[in-house]
Design an enzyme around this catalytic site. Structure first.
Site, PDB file in Angstrom:
ATOM      1  N   ASP A 112       0.847  -1.193   0.000  1.00 37.23           N
ATOM      2  CA  ASP A 112       0.000   0.000   0.000  1.00 37.23           C
ATOM      3  C   ASP A 112       0.892   1.256   0.000  1.00 37.23           C
ATOM      4  OD1 ASP A 112      -2.994   0.824   0.388  1.00 37.23           O
ATOM      5  OD2 ASP A 112      -1.948   1.944   1.960  1.00 37.23           O
ATOM      6  N   ASP A 241      -8.295  -7.757  -4.471  1.00 34.67           N
ATOM      7  CA  ASP A 241      -8.134  -6.443  -3.846  1.00 34.67           C
ATOM      8  C   ASP A 241      -9.174  -5.460  -4.366  1.00 34.67           C
ATOM      9  OD1 ASP A 241      -7.205  -4.156  -2.635  1.00 34.67           O
ATOM     10  OD2 ASP A 241      -5.218  -4.207  -3.543  1.00 34.67           O
ATOM     11  N   HIS A 269      -6.966  -6.889  -0.101  1.00 35.53           N
ATOM     12  CA  HIS A 269      -5.982  -5.810  -0.124  1.00 35.53           C
ATOM     13  C   HIS A 269      -4.847  -6.049   0.865  1.00 35.53           C
ATOM     14  CE1 HIS A 269      -4.324  -1.815  -0.515  1.00 35.53           C
ATOM     15  NE2 HIS A 269      -4.473  -1.601   0.789  1.00 35.53           N
TER      16      HIS A 269
END
Length: 399
Positions: A112, A241, A269
């Site tokens: 991320d 995701d 995710h």
């Protein structure tokens, strides 16, 4: 919650590591440092912390030195006065952290927001890092209208209020982002307690806005990706995701020449905590396979001798061979195919292939623009080798 030491709510069973703290630029930074061996540096996203990597660290610390750090305002780290929780600030903290611990030969493991933050750190400290593990992340300005709208809404006054007052990024997003292993109530509590007050949630509330507000930062990271293209890279991708999909995966595969991709079927995710067994196994297998480095040792020694009287040089295992970096950029590399890989620049590559013994450089089926391969037989004479090294040095300086 202002953290000065490990709080009592951290469960020793769920997080069975020693909590360490270091002061960096007025911030109290929490990290874990477990095991011995090749160094893995884990960087988290929003709204998680080093807890997200707990099962991976527990599995890999028998063979690796596993270091996971919390950004200021996340996990058990505290921000100093005036800290604004922007990715460029987090990058400076991570850079100071790796220097404070004198880390070298590091594999970055980034998820991320850890992607752009970590890759910016790699670009600013190329002597520290030699491998990349990227999972469901990005490193470029986002132009999709839907993402920009989300950034403006969630990063605006209403969105930030919802995040601050109701812990919006933790309470719904953490469960939604886990599709294979839903977090238990005890695990959820570790995400919730880390951001237990509206003031503590400010760090999480800033990130949505920064998707667009930090466009210049992301553009700088994107512009530096070609310099990292040769680093051995492992892409671990959850295909369930809600944030990153096949488009981002394909872009990473194009950007990273020496990559292996592992698809984790159905993972959401938060891949590190949604599929920790697959994640750890992918790192272990890839790292073991990458430990075999084959190149012409005699040629590498001659290159090293050339640099003894030349500019400062850093040696790194890359391309399956040995690369020589000048000012943080690869100039030449002793190739696993034998011979020498030379940075020549896109403008000269075609002309050199036509007029010299050089051939186009290929990684798998992909031709690397701006690089050529020179067979070892054409480098037996000292002057020929020196000429190619000089070309590589000049091209690295202009890259």
């Amino acid at each position: 919650m202002t953290v000065a030491e490990r709080p009592a709510w951290v469960d020793e069973t769920l997080f069975p590591f020693e909590s360490r703290f270091i002061d960096i630029d007025g911030n109290r930074i929490h990290y874990v440092d477990e095991g011995a061996g090749p160094v893995l540096l884990f960087l988290h996203g929003n709204p998680t912390w080093s807890f997200d990597y707990r099962n991976i660290i527990d599995e890999l610390r028998r063979d690796f030195r596993c270091i996971a750090v919390d950004y200021p305002g996340f996990g058990l780290s505290s921000a100093g006065p005036g800290y604004r929780y922007r990715p460029a600030e987090h990058t400076r903290v991570v850079g100071a952290f790796v220097e404070a611990l004198a880390l070298r030969a590091v594999t970055l493991v980034a998820h991320d927001w850890g992607g752009p933050i970590g890759l910016a750190t790699v670009q600013q400290h190329p002597e520290v890092f030699d491998r990349l593990v990227l999972t469901n992340t990005w490193a470029w300005p986002v132009g999709e209208p839907a993402v920009q709208i989300m950034s403006h809404v969630m990063g605006g006054p209403i969105g930030r209020l919802l995040i601050r007052q109701f812990n919006l990024f933790v309470n719904p997003m953490i469960p939604i982002g886990h599709r294979l292993n839903k977090p238990t109530s005890a695990e959820m509590a570790h995400y919730q307690m880390a951001l237990d007050t509206p003031a503590r949630r400010e760090a999480s509330a800033v990130f949505p806005r920064e998707i667009t507000a930090s466009r210049a930062f992301l553009a700088d990271v994107e512009s530096g990706l070609p310099a990292l293209a040769a680093l051995p890279a492992l892409i671990i991708w959850g295909d369930g995701d809600f944030a990153f999909g096949d488009k981002e995966l394909r872009r990473w595969e194009r950007a990273l020449a020496d990559h292996r991709t592992v698809i984790v079927d159905g993972a959401g995710h938060f891949v590190p905590s949604d599929a920790p067994e697959q994640f750890a196994a992918a790192i272990r297998d890839w790292h073991a396979a990458g430990g075999i480095v084959a190149y012409d040792a005699e040629l590498a020694a001659r290159v090293r001798e050339f640099f003894a009287d030349g500019p400062p040089v850093l040696e790194k295992a890359m391309f399956g061979g040995l690369a020589f970096l000048v000012a943080g950029r690869i100039a030449v590399a002793a190739s696993s195919r034998g011979g020498l890989l030379v940075r020549v620049g896109a403008a000269r590559a075609e002309q050199l292939v036509r007029t010299t013994a050089a051939e186009p450089m290929a990684m798998g089926e992909r031709v690397m623009r701006g690089w050529v391969h020179v067979d070892g037989d054409h480098l037996r004479a000292g002057p020929a080798l020196a000429e190619w090294i000089d070309i590589g040095i000049a091209s690295a300086a202009n890259a």
